[in-house]
Design a protein around this motif. Structure first.
Motif, short mmCIF file in Angstrom:
data_model
loop_
_atom_site.label_atom_id
_atom_site.label_comp_id
_atom_site.label_asym_id
_atom_site.label_seq_id
_atom_site.Cartn_x
_atom_site.Cartn_y
_atom_site.Cartn_z
N VAL A 1 -99.47 92.26 -91.81
CA VAL A 1 -98.26 92.52 -91.01
C VAL A 1 -98.58 92.48 -89.52
O VAL A 1 -97.69 92.32 -88.69
CB VAL A 1 -97.63 93.87 -91.40
N PHE A 2 -99.86 92.61 -89.17
CA PHE A 2 -100.24 92.51 -87.75
C PHE A 2 -99.83 91.16 -87.17
O PHE A 2 -99.63 91.04 -85.97
CB PHE A 2 -101.74 92.73 -87.56
N SER A 3 -99.71 90.14 -88.01
CA SER A 3 -99.38 88.80 -87.51
C SER A 3 -97.99 88.75 -86.86
O SER A 3 -97.88 88.42 -85.67
CB SER A 3 -99.46 87.79 -88.66
N PRO A 4 -96.91 89.09 -87.58
CA PRO A 4 -95.60 89.07 -86.91
C PRO A 4 -95.47 90.12 -85.83
O PRO A 4 -94.72 89.92 -84.87
CB PRO A 4 -94.60 89.32 -88.06
N VAL A 5 -96.21 91.23 -85.96
CA VAL A 5 -96.17 92.26 -84.92
C VAL A 5 -96.78 91.72 -83.63
O VAL A 5 -96.22 91.89 -82.54
CB VAL A 5 -96.91 93.54 -85.38
N VAL A 6 -97.93 91.04 -83.74
CA VAL A 6 -98.56 90.44 -82.56
C VAL A 6 -97.65 89.39 -81.95
O VAL A 6 -97.47 89.35 -80.72
CB VAL A 6 -99.93 89.82 -82.93
N MET A 7 -97.05 88.54 -82.78
CA MET A 7 -96.15 87.52 -82.26
C MET A 7 -94.97 88.16 -81.54
O MET A 7 -94.57 87.71 -80.45
CB MET A 7 -95.65 86.63 -83.41
N THR A 8 -94.40 89.20 -82.10
CA THR A 8 -93.26 89.87 -81.47
C THR A 8 -93.66 90.50 -80.14
O THR A 8 -92.92 90.41 -79.15
CB THR A 8 -92.69 90.95 -82.41
N LEU A 9 -94.83 91.13 -80.09
CA LEU A 9 -95.30 91.73 -78.84
C LEU A 9 -95.54 90.67 -77.77
O LEU A 9 -95.24 90.88 -76.59
CB LEU A 9 -96.58 92.53 -79.09
N LEU A 10 -96.07 89.52 -78.18
CA LEU A 10 -96.27 88.43 -77.22
C LEU A 10 -94.93 88.00 -76.63
O LEU A 10 -94.81 87.77 -75.43
CB LEU A 10 -96.93 87.24 -77.91
N LEU A 11 -93.92 87.90 -77.48
CA LEU A 11 -92.60 87.45 -77.04
C LEU A 11 -91.90 88.49 -76.18
O LEU A 11 -91.17 88.15 -75.24
CB LEU A 11 -91.74 87.12 -78.25
N LEU A 12 -92.13 89.77 -76.47
CA LEU A 12 -91.43 90.83 -75.75
C LEU A 12 -92.15 91.26 -74.47
O LEU A 12 -91.53 91.48 -73.44
CB LEU A 12 -91.26 92.05 -76.65
N ARG A 13 -93.47 91.39 -74.54
CA ARG A 13 -94.23 92.05 -73.48
C ARG A 13 -94.99 91.12 -72.56
O ARG A 13 -95.30 91.48 -71.43
CB ARG A 13 -95.24 93.03 -74.10
N PHE A 14 -95.33 89.92 -73.05
CA PHE A 14 -96.26 89.11 -72.28
C PHE A 14 -95.66 87.77 -71.86
O PHE A 14 -95.04 87.66 -70.81
CB PHE A 14 -97.55 88.92 -73.09
N SER A 15 -95.80 86.74 -72.67
CA SER A 15 -95.41 85.40 -72.23
C SER A 15 -93.92 85.11 -72.36
O SER A 15 -93.45 84.08 -71.90
CB SER A 15 -96.18 84.35 -73.05
N GLY A 16 -93.16 85.99 -72.96
CA GLY A 16 -91.76 85.70 -73.23
C GLY A 16 -90.77 86.48 -72.40
O GLY A 16 -90.60 86.27 -71.20
N LYS A 17 -90.11 87.43 -73.04
CA LYS A 17 -88.97 88.15 -72.47
C LYS A 17 -89.27 88.80 -71.11
O LYS A 17 -88.52 88.61 -70.15
CB LYS A 17 -88.52 89.21 -73.47
N ALA A 18 -90.35 89.56 -71.03
CA ALA A 18 -90.64 90.31 -69.80
C ALA A 18 -90.81 89.38 -68.60
O ALA A 18 -90.24 89.61 -67.53
CB ALA A 18 -91.89 91.16 -69.99
N LEU A 19 -91.56 88.30 -68.79
CA LEU A 19 -91.82 87.37 -67.69
C LEU A 19 -90.55 86.61 -67.29
O LEU A 19 -90.25 86.46 -66.10
CB LEU A 19 -92.91 86.38 -68.11
N LEU A 20 -89.80 86.17 -68.29
CA LEU A 20 -88.58 85.41 -68.01
C LEU A 20 -87.55 86.28 -67.30
O LEU A 20 -86.92 85.84 -66.32
CB LEU A 20 -88.00 84.86 -69.31
N GLU A 21 -87.36 87.49 -67.77
CA GLU A 21 -86.33 88.36 -67.16
C GLU A 21 -86.72 88.78 -65.75
O GLU A 21 -85.84 88.94 -64.90
CB GLU A 21 -86.08 89.58 -68.05
N LYS A 22 -87.99 88.93 -65.49
CA LYS A 22 -88.43 89.24 -64.13
C LYS A 22 -88.01 88.14 -63.17
O LYS A 22 -87.50 88.40 -62.08
CB LYS A 22 -89.95 89.42 -64.10
N GLY A 23 -88.20 86.89 -63.60
CA GLY A 23 -87.80 85.76 -62.77
C GLY A 23 -86.29 85.66 -62.63
O GLY A 23 -85.78 85.36 -61.54
N MET A 24 -85.56 85.91 -63.71
CA MET A 24 -84.10 85.82 -63.67
C MET A 24 -83.51 86.89 -62.75
O MET A 24 -82.58 86.63 -62.00
CB MET A 24 -83.53 85.97 -65.08
N ARG A 25 -84.05 88.08 -62.79
CA ARG A 25 -83.56 89.16 -61.92
C ARG A 25 -83.84 88.84 -60.45
O ARG A 25 -83.04 89.15 -59.57
CB ARG A 25 -84.18 90.49 -62.32
N ARG A 26 -84.97 88.20 -60.19
CA ARG A 26 -85.31 87.84 -58.82
C ARG A 26 -84.39 86.73 -58.30
O ARG A 26 -83.95 86.77 -57.15
CB ARG A 26 -86.77 87.39 -58.74
#
Length: 267
Positions: free
Chosen positions: A216-241
């Motif tokens: 189960v660590f596999s989808p958890v790691v993928m989700t964390l990557l998307l939420l915290r690192f290369s995905g959502k967090a980075l994209l939203e930071k740029g969109m807010r700016r």
């Protein structure tokens, strides 16, 4: 369960990942564009599934092995083609350009530490349920069928969300506007939600053996990557700016990840 075969499979996948990202790195250095690695992220999982499928011949359930290979391939190849078309003609992504400004020491060593080595490790780790599923002797049962259904939901969210966004951007009338239609009215990131859901579906397909629970660590790691690192967090930071109050208003009425009915008024 052929544990010896599975252990050897993990080693084979690790070797394949080293060769795969080594070739991509060599090409990226030659053309001066490190962001091409994004195109090959999804297809890298197809490679892991194909290596596992071939290595597991004579082991596992034939139907289950074929289903896991096919669904991984459909997801990975679609993602690669989509990102390739999206990035065509745009040069190197500014994220990689900014990263390369901090290069220290050998360029190859820096790239391995910061980009290719890290992605290679993640590729092998996240693909573990796909690898394990190839060696499970049990029939493709209830968990497998549920996994296919979950995979299908995720794939539709990702593919439809990407298609809606591409069509929105193609229309000149939408220049400067924020995409808030279709699936994008229910979640700010239907593609990321879909991506994570796909991997939970593939994990469910590995539950033909109790050992699959551990992966189960596999989808958890993928989700964390998307939420915290290369995905959502980075994209939203740029969109807010870039979009300021307009994006804040969109964010206030639209779920950040899980699809929910849009709020009538901004909070």
């Amino acid at each position: 369960m052929n544990w010896t075969g599975f252990a050897l499979n993990v080693v084979l996948c690790a070797v394949a990942a080293v060769v795969y990202f080594g070739v991509i790195m060599a090409v990226a250095i030659r053309i001066g564009n490190q962001s091409i690695i994004d195109i090959f992220w999804g297809p890298g999982f197809v490679l892991m599934a194909a290596v596992s499928y071939l290595a597991s011949i004579g082991s596992g359930d034939d139907l289950g092995r074929l289903v896991v290979l096919a669904l991984t391939a459909v997801w990975g190849l679609r993602l690669g083609v989509y990102i390739g078309n999206r990035n065509r003609g745009h040069g190197e992504d500014k994220r990689y350009t900014a990263l390369m400004r901090h290069q220290t020491g050998s360029k190859v060593g820096f790239l391995i530490r910061k980009i290719y080595g890290l992605q290679g490790v993640l590729l092998v780790i996240v693909s573990i349920p796909v690898q394990l599923a190839m060696y499970e002797d049990g029939a493709f049962g209830v968990f497998g069928r549920i996994g296919v259904a979950v995979w299908a939901i995720g794939f539709l969210f990702e593919a439809v969300g990407d298609a809606q966004l591409a069509a929105f951007k193609k229309d000149p009338a939408n220049e400067g506007r924020i995409m808030d239609r279709g699936l994008w009215a229910w979640t700010r990131h239907p593609n990321y939600f879909g991506d994570a859901t796909v991997w939970f579906g593939l994990w469910l397909m590995a539950l033909g053996h109790p050992a699959g629970l551990v992966t189960v660590f596999s989808p958890v790691v993928m989700t964390l990557l998307l939420l915290r690192f290369s995905g959502k967090a980075l994209l939203e930071k740029g969109m807010r700016r870039r979009r300021g109050a307009a994006y804040e208003e969109y964010a206030a009425r639209t779920s950040g990840f899980f699809p929910l009915p849009p709020r009538r008024k901004a909070a």
